[in-house]
Design an enzyme around this catalytic site. Structure first.
Site, short mmCIF file in Angstrom:
data_model
loop_
_atom_site.label_atom_id
_atom_site.label_comp_id
_atom_site.label_asym_id
_atom_site.label_seq_id
_atom_site.Cartn_x
_atom_site.Cartn_y
_atom_site.Cartn_z
N HIS A 1 62.35 32.41 53.88
CA HIS A 1 61.01 33.29 53.53
C HIS A 1 60.33 32.32 52.70
CE1 HIS A 1 58.51 36.90 52.43
NE2 HIS A 1 57.88 35.78 52.96
N HIS B 1 54.23 17.63 56.22
CA HIS B 1 55.07 16.91 57.12
C HIS B 1 56.40 16.70 56.71
CE1 HIS B 1 55.61 13.46 54.29
NE2 HIS B 1 54.19 13.82 53.93
O1 JB3 Z 1 56.28 39.26 51.13
C1 JB3 Z 1 55.69 39.77 51.97
C2 JB3 Z 1 54.18 39.17 52.06
N1 JB3 Z 1 56.19 40.65 52.60
C3 JB3 Z 1 57.41 41.49 52.54
C4 JB3 Z 1 58.18 41.06 53.64
C5 JB3 Z 1 58.64 39.82 53.80
O2 JB3 Z 1 59.66 41.78 53.37
C6 JB3 Z 1 56.94 42.74 52.16
O3 JB3 Z 1 56.29 42.91 51.20
C7 JB3 Z 1 58.73 43.65 51.81
O4 JB3 Z 1 58.95 43.10 50.65
C8 JB3 Z 1 59.58 43.24 53.06
O5 JB3 Z 1 58.92 43.90 54.22
P1 JB3 Z 1 59.77 44.79 55.08
O6 JB3 Z 1 61.15 44.48 55.32
O7 JB3 Z 1 58.88 45.18 56.39
O8 JB3 Z 1 59.96 46.36 54.24
P2 JB3 Z 1 59.55 47.61 54.27
O9 JB3 Z 1 58.03 47.70 54.21
O10 JB3 Z 1 60.41 48.30 53.26
O11 JB3 Z 1 60.14 48.14 55.53
C9 JB3 Z 1 61.40 47.93 55.96
C10 JB3 Z 1 61.31 48.74 57.39
O12 JB3 Z 1 62.70 48.47 58.03
C11 JB3 Z 1 61.48 50.26 57.18
O13 JB3 Z 1 60.61 50.78 58.22
C12 JB3 Z 1 62.91 50.64 57.54
O14 JB3 Z 1 63.02 51.96 57.83
C13 JB3 Z 1 63.40 49.56 58.42
N2 JB3 Z 1 64.67 49.35 58.56
C14 JB3 Z 1 65.77 49.57 57.52
N3 JB3 Z 1 67.04 49.16 57.91
C15 JB3 Z 1 65.64 49.13 59.63
C16 JB3 Z 1 67.01 49.11 59.22
N4 JB3 Z 1 65.00 49.14 60.78
C17 JB3 Z 1 66.14 49.11 61.70
N5 JB3 Z 1 65.61 48.82 63.03
N6 JB3 Z 1 67.55 48.85 61.53
C18 JB3 Z 1 68.02 48.89 60.09
O15 JB3 Z 1 69.14 48.79 59.88
#
Ligand code: JB3
Length: 216
Positions: free
Chosen positions: A154, A145
């Site tokens: 986050h 609350h």
């Molecule tokens: O802590 C938890 C439970 N989750 C974490 C989350 C909050 O943050 C997770 O474990 C990771 O640490 C993180 O997840 P995220 O950001 O999805 O990380 P990753 O799995 O590395 O995926 C990043 C995605 O963003 C990839 O597919 C990249 O290609 C994409 N990406 C990076 N830069 C981008 C860009 N996509 C777009 N559209 N534009 C960008 O500039």
């Protein structure tokens, strides 16, 4: 464009996107879901259900094609710069930015919410809390609350913010951390996994341990 249709783009197709997409599929509120990633990738079909429909430069044309909602699914662990950039990008293009909650979350109607917020499975947001834009309240976190959660915060899985906690913009609360009632965590600060916070934390500080202390 299909008038009245609800089509949502998820910006970033990685791990966090999988959590958000799963909640979206379970809540079944959109007619179509597509992913926009940094790189075009025809092979990526999340869970075999969600196609990559473009890259960031395609956003204006996708909007013209009837994708009317967008949601940043690049996550953050400590640094929120990319989430902020992508969020302001979709806002300036005029996309509608919803909040997305897994159906298992328990969310008080007596709390208030910005936009672009993700609320994961089994998360609880109790009465009187205020949640800022693009906050991630991840799986099984507890926002008790009267908490005030800043923009782009986050709160990681299993973290517990006891009542009346204030968390500044861009702060990160690690998995299973616990923050005592009525404390303040400053902007951009990081609370390490499993930490127990029993005193106010200033801005831009990393703390770890039980009781949590600054990393020197
Ligand atoms: O802590 C938890 C439970 N989750 C974490 C989350 C909050 O943050 C997770 O474990 C990771 O640490 C993180 O997840 P995220 O950001 O999805 O990380 P990753 O799995 O590395 O995926 C990043 C995605 O963003 C990839 O597919 C990249 O290609 C994409 N990406 C990076 N830069 C981008 C860009 N996509 C777009 N559209 N534009 C960008 O500039």
């Amino acid at each position: 464009m299909l008038t009245g249709s609800r089509k949502i783009l998820l910006i970033g197709g990685g791990g966090h996107c999988r959590s958000v997409a799963d909640a979206l599929i379970r809540s079944d509120q959109y007619d179509a879901i597509g992913i926009v990633d940094k790189h075009a990738d025809d092979s990526e079909k999340m869970f075999g259900k969600i196609p990559v429909v473009g890259v960031d430069d395609d956003l204006p044309i996708l909007k013209k094609d009837g994708w009317n909602f967008a949601f940043v699914t690049v996550g953050s662990v400590g640094n929120t710069d990319l989430r902020r950039k992508l969020f302001s990008g979709i806002a300036s293009l005029g996309f509608r930015i919803p909040n997305i909650a897994d159906p298992s979350a328990v969310v008080s109607e007596n709390s208030t919410f910005g936009k672009g917020i993700f609320i994961g499975k089994n998360t609880i947001v109790n009465a009187g809390s205020v949640i800022g834009d693009a906050a991630i309240l991840n799986t099984s976190s507890v926002i008790e609350h009267d908490c005030q959660i800043g923009a782009f915060v986050h709160v990681s899985p299993g973290a517990v913010l006891c009542g009346g906690v204030r968390v500044g913009d861009d702060a990160h609360i690690g998995a299973r951390a616990v923050v005592k009632q009525y404390l303040t965590i400053g902007d951009k600060s990081i609370v390490g996994m499993g930490s127990v916070v029993i005193r106010d934390i200033g801005s831009d500080v990393t703390v770890v341990g039980c009781p949590a202390k600054p990393v020197v």
